[in-house]
Design an enzyme around this catalytic site. Structure first.
Site, mmCIF file in Angstrom:
data_model
loop_
_atom_site.group_PDB
_atom_site.id
_atom_site.type_symbol
_atom_site.label_atom_id
_atom_site.label_comp_id
_atom_site.label_asym_id
_atom_site.label_seq_id
_atom_site.Cartn_x
_atom_site.Cartn_y
_atom_site.Cartn_z
ATOM 1 N N ASN A 22 0.873 -1.176 0.000
ATOM 2 C CA ASN A 22 0.000 0.000 0.000
ATOM 3 C C ASN A 22 0.908 1.223 0.000
ATOM 4 O O ASN A 22 2.124 1.102 0.137
ATOM 5 C CB ASN A 22 -0.950 0.002 1.216
ATOM 6 N N GLY A 61 -2.270 -9.782 3.680
ATOM 7 C CA GLY A 61 -2.059 -10.491 2.407
ATOM 8 C C GLY A 61 -0.608 -10.752 2.059
ATOM 9 O O GLY A 61 0.203 -11.119 2.909
ATOM 10 N N VAL A 62 -0.301 -10.503 0.797
ATOM 11 C CA VAL A 62 1.080 -10.731 0.314
ATOM 12 C C VAL A 62 2.054 -9.859 1.084
ATOM 13 O O VAL A 62 3.131 -10.281 1.501
ATOM 14 C CB VAL A 62 1.148 -10.363 -1.196
ATOM 15 N N ASP A 63 1.660 -8.614 1.306
ATOM 16 C CA ASP A 63 2.501 -7.627 2.010
ATOM 17 C C ASP A 63 2.892 -8.185 3.379
ATOM 18 O O ASP A 63 4.064 -8.188 3.777
ATOM 19 C CB ASP A 63 1.678 -6.334 2.145
ATOM 20 N N SER A 84 -3.951 -6.377 -6.551
ATOM 21 C CA SER A 84 -5.260 -5.756 -6.300
ATOM 22 C C SER A 84 -6.414 -6.741 -6.162
ATOM 23 O O SER A 84 -7.557 -6.306 -5.911
ATOM 24 C CB SER A 84 -5.637 -4.740 -7.403
ATOM 25 N N GLY A 87 -7.037 -9.031 -3.928
ATOM 26 C CA GLY A 87 -7.374 -9.481 -2.558
ATOM 27 C C GLY A 87 -8.111 -8.387 -1.814
ATOM 28 O O GLY A 87 -9.251 -8.047 -2.141
ATOM 29 N N TYR A 109 -7.922 -5.353 -2.081
ATOM 30 C CA TYR A 109 -8.383 -4.252 -2.952
ATOM 31 C C TYR A 109 -9.522 -4.667 -3.896
ATOM 32 O O TYR A 109 -9.917 -3.891 -4.762
ATOM 33 C CB TYR A 109 -7.198 -3.669 -3.730
#
Ligand code: APR
Length: 170
Positions: free
Chosen positions: A21, A29-31, A119, A121, A123
């Protein structure tokens, strides 16, 4: 583009792309997975980026790279996907995430890059269109990076991706 299912953090490639973000300071999530598995060095470099060139955060569609810390990859390219909107077409911004991440990876000298489905997930971008945008962007990029991989998080999404790729011939 290679289509696989699995965990992005386990990909043995030069660079993995983080669905970050704009704060660059982590998330879910991935982050979340990348920071959790990659360790504190990644966040330290993200903070340094915020303290220098990206004082106001990373803009949607842009990309910036850091170390990958303890991950098998050498670098993480962080990009910020657009949040899905039903009443405005943000797909050019989503394609920019792939184009700018490929450019950042090429600048590092990466010869292999793995993307998550950006985007799709938190988003809320519909997965099938997120796949179409990814395939389109990478096809249009003209990238010379030999290995570009899209890592889908589950087998069902991989099946959808393969069907869309077969139909679009990419
Ligand atoms: N490996 C591969 N794919 C994954 C993984 C993983 N470890 N974890 C999640 N995914 C998939 C999700 O299932 C989704 O299809 O990656 C895709 C992107 O989902 P998100 O990680 O939620 O990213 P995005 O939709 O772009 O939202 C970004 O979420 O985590 C926060 O900080 C992040 O605010 C930012 C927002």
């Amino acid at each position: 583009m290679e289509l696989v299912s699995g965990d992005l953090t386990e990909q043995h490639v030069d660079a993995i792309v983080n669905a970050a973000n704009s704060s660059l300071l982590g998330g879910g999530g991935v982050d979340g997975a990348i920071h959790r598995r990659g360790g504190p060095d990644i966040l330290a470099e993200c903070r340094a980026l915020r303290a220098s060139r990206y004082g106001r955060g990373l803009k949607v569609g842009q990309a910036v790279s850091t170390t990958a810390g303890r991950l098998p990859a050498r670098w993480v390219v962080h990009t910020v996907g657009p949040v899905w909107s039903a009443d405005e077409d943000r797909s050019p911004l989503l394609r920019d995430c792939y184009l700018n991440s490929l450019a950042a990876a090429a600048e590092l000298g990466a010869t292999s890059v793995a993307f998550p489905l950006i985007s799709s997930g938190v988003y809320r971008w519909p997965k099938d269109d997120a796949i179409r945008q990814a395939l389109q962007a990478v096809a249009d990029s003209g990238t010379t990076i030999p290995t570009v991989r899209l890592v889908l998080f589950d087998a069902e999404t991989l099946t959808v991706a393969k069907r869309i790729a077969a139909r679009s011939g990419t």
